[in-house]
Motif scaffolding. Structure first.
Motif: not given
Length: 86
Positions: A10-12, A14, A24, A41, A64, A67, A72, A74
């Motif tokens: 999964k890409e995080v 903001n 992650v 990360i 977080i 999800i 994801i 944050v």
């Protein structure tokens, strides 16, 4: 239910500024009570998790927001972003 191996795909992102932070690479687990404490990360400048800075960005679980299937979300404030990504 989600496995830790699923989190690594999964890409995080903001929510505070829409910035893509990366994927992650690892997780922190509290071994006493079995809870996930944070996602990790690779820091900016790292290529293929091997070359470049060995800084890692630790994002605490309470930051977080959501999800999803591929992402994801944050919510990190400006101070956090300047520290790691500027």
């Amino acid at each position: 239910m989600c496995r830790t191996s699923d989190l690594k795909k999964k890409e995080v992102i903001n929510l505070h500024d829409g910035r893509r932070l990366g994927f992650v690479s690892d997780v922190e687990i509290n071994m006493e009570d079995g809870r996930l404490e944070a996602i990790i990360i690779p820091g900016p400048g790292r290529i293929f998790k091997m070359i470049g800075k060995d800084d890692e960005v630790v994002i605490p679980w309470d930051h977080i927001s959501k999800i999803g299937d591929d992402i994801i979300f944050v919510d990190m404030d400006e101070r956090f972003m300047r520290k790691y990504f500027d």
